[in-house]
Design a protein around this motif. Sequence first.
Motif, PDB file in Angstrom:
ATOM      1  N   ARG A  18       1.466  -0.905   0.365  1.00 55.89           N
ATOM      2  CA  ARG A  18       0.462   0.015   0.420  1.00 55.89           C
ATOM      3  C   ARG A  18       1.404   1.395   0.023  1.00 55.89           C
ATOM      4  NH1 ARG A  18      -4.281  -3.225   3.139  1.00 55.89           N
ATOM      5  NH2 ARG A  18      -5.547  -3.475   1.852  1.00 55.89           N
ATOM      6  N   GLU A  19       1.881   1.173   1.226  1.00 52.41           N
ATOM      7  CA  GLU A  19       2.914   2.290   0.762  1.00 52.41           C
ATOM      8  C   GLU A  19       3.267   2.544  -0.366  1.00 52.41           C
ATOM      9  OE1 GLU A  19       6.296   2.117   3.646  1.00 52.41           O
ATOM     10  OE2 GLU A  19       4.927   1.633   4.513  1.00 52.41           O
ATOM     11  N   PHE A  20       4.030   1.213  -1.442  1.00 47.37           N
ATOM     12  CA  PHE A  20       4.024   1.472  -2.509  1.00 47.37           C
ATOM     13  C   PHE A  20       2.632   2.359  -3.251  1.00 47.37           C
ATOM     14  CE2 PHE A  20       3.853  -0.176  -7.369  1.00 47.37           C
ATOM     15  CZ  PHE A  20       4.581   0.416  -7.450  1.00 47.37           C
ATOM     16  N   GLY A  21       1.700   2.022  -3.493  1.00 49.03           N
ATOM     17  CA  GLY A  21       0.809   2.338  -4.304  1.00 49.03           C
ATOM     18  C   GLY A  21       0.406   3.595  -3.905  1.00 49.03           C
ATOM     19  N   ALA A  22       0.736   4.427  -2.733  1.00 46.40           N
ATOM     20  CA  ALA A  22       0.185   5.853  -2.287  1.00 46.40           C
ATOM     21  C   ALA A  22       1.801   6.806  -2.789  1.00 46.40           C
ATOM     22  CB  ALA A  22       0.817   5.660  -1.289  1.00 46.40           C
ATOM     23  N   ALA A  27       0.597   5.777 -11.494  1.00 51.27           N
ATOM     24  CA  ALA A  27       0.956   5.197 -11.698  1.00 51.27           C
ATOM     25  C   ALA A  27      -0.438   4.007 -12.904  1.00 51.27           C
ATOM     26  CB  ALA A  27       0.847   3.649 -10.673  1.00 51.27           C
ATOM     27  N   PRO A  28      -0.199   3.584 -13.598  1.00 53.30           N
ATOM     28  CA  PRO A  28      -0.801   3.323 -14.564  1.00 53.30           C
ATOM     29  C   PRO A  28      -1.954   2.487 -14.088  1.00 53.30           C
ATOM     30  CG  PRO A  28       1.065   1.983 -15.594  1.00 53.30           C
ATOM     31  CD  PRO A  28       1.606   2.889 -14.406  1.00 53.30           C
ATOM     32  N   HIS A  29      -1.843   1.602 -12.825  1.00 54.54           N
ATOM     33  CA  HIS A  29      -2.338   0.636 -12.397  1.00 54.54           C
ATOM     34  C   HIS A  29      -4.008   1.725 -11.853  1.00 54.54           C
ATOM     35  CE1 HIS A  29       0.752  -1.055 -13.234  1.00 54.54           C
ATOM     36  NE2 HIS A  29       1.175  -1.689 -12.424  1.00 54.54           N
ATOM     37  N   ARG A  30      -5.171   0.942 -11.806  1.00 56.95           N
ATOM     38  CA  ARG A  30      -6.287   1.877 -10.950  1.00 56.95           C
ATOM     39  C   ARG A  30      -5.576   1.266  -9.561  1.00 56.95           C
ATOM     40  NH1 ARG A  30      -9.704  -1.784 -14.695  1.00 56.95           N
ATOM     41  NH2 ARG A  30     -10.711  -2.375 -12.193  1.00 56.95           N
ATOM     42  N   SER A  77       7.240  -8.228 -10.421  1.00 60.31           N
ATOM     43  CA  SER A  77       5.912  -7.909 -10.023  1.00 60.31           C
ATOM     44  C   SER A  77       5.532  -6.497  -9.066  1.00 60.31           C
ATOM     45  CB  SER A  77       4.269  -8.878  -9.749  1.00 60.31           C
ATOM     46  OG  SER A  77       4.996  -9.215  -8.111  1.00 60.31           O
ATOM     47  N   ILE A  78       5.855  -6.518  -8.069  1.00 56.69           N
ATOM     48  CA  ILE A  78       6.597  -5.545  -7.435  1.00 56.69           C
ATOM     49  C   ILE A  78       8.075  -5.715  -6.654  1.00 56.69           C
ATOM     50  CG2 ILE A  78       5.033  -6.942  -5.537  1.00 56.69           C
ATOM     51  CD1 ILE A  78       5.075  -3.003  -5.336  1.00 56.69           C
ATOM     52  N   LEU A  79       8.637  -4.083  -6.498  1.00 55.52           N
ATOM     53  CA  LEU A  79       9.916  -3.822  -5.899  1.00 55.52           C
ATOM     54  C   LEU A  79       9.997  -2.602  -4.978  1.00 55.52           C
ATOM     55  CD1 LEU A  79      12.969  -3.978  -5.512  1.00 55.52           C
ATOM     56  CD2 LEU A  79      13.231  -3.033  -7.552  1.00 55.52           C
ATOM     57  N   VAL A 114       8.851  -0.495 -15.253  1.00 57.95           N
ATOM     58  CA  VAL A 114       9.807   0.952 -14.126  1.00 57.95           C
ATOM     59  C   VAL A 114       9.196   2.136 -14.117  1.00 57.95           C
ATOM     60  CG1 VAL A 114      11.979   2.103 -13.940  1.00 57.95           C
ATOM     61  CG2 VAL A 114      12.268  -0.274 -15.065  1.00 57.95           C
ATOM     62  N   LEU A 115       8.481   2.425 -13.082  1.00 56.94           N
ATOM     63  CA  LEU A 115       7.785   3.827 -12.496  1.00 56.94           C
ATOM     64  C   LEU A 115       8.709   5.159 -11.921  1.00 56.94           C
ATOM     65  CD1 LEU A 115       3.966   1.919 -11.273  1.00 56.94           C
ATOM     66  CD2 LEU A 115       4.890   3.140 -13.675  1.00 56.94           C
TER      67      LEU A 115
END
Length: 115
Positions: A18-22, A27-30, A77-79, A114-115
């Motif tokens: 969740r921290e990554f998402g925040a 990011a192109p993910h919804r 998929s996640i880093l 890569v974002l």
Amino acid sequence: MIRPATAADLPAVRDLFREFGAEVQDAPHRDDDTEDDLAKLERSLAADGIVLVADEDGKLVGLAGAEKSGARVGYLSILYVRPRARGNGLAAALVREVVERLRPQGVDVLELDVL
């Protein structure tokens, strides 16, 4: 120390994800994909998939998740590494460990976004 995540790590793994998402809000993910992505990560952990954590002094500061996605291809998929733990090669070490765990499965190419 980098190690495989365990079921006991699940709350912290969810927090890291969740921290990554925040942090990467554009990011192109919804946003509504987060729970689906977390469920996939949890299934991977339960099925002995590749879910690694970086542990510093008993606190999880990094996360990597990967899977075999083709005959010779793996997908990272996640880093994610918490900001306070960055700058010391931890992300690179997580990627190296992912590669070492995928290699016995015949993977010699690693794909990532890569974002």
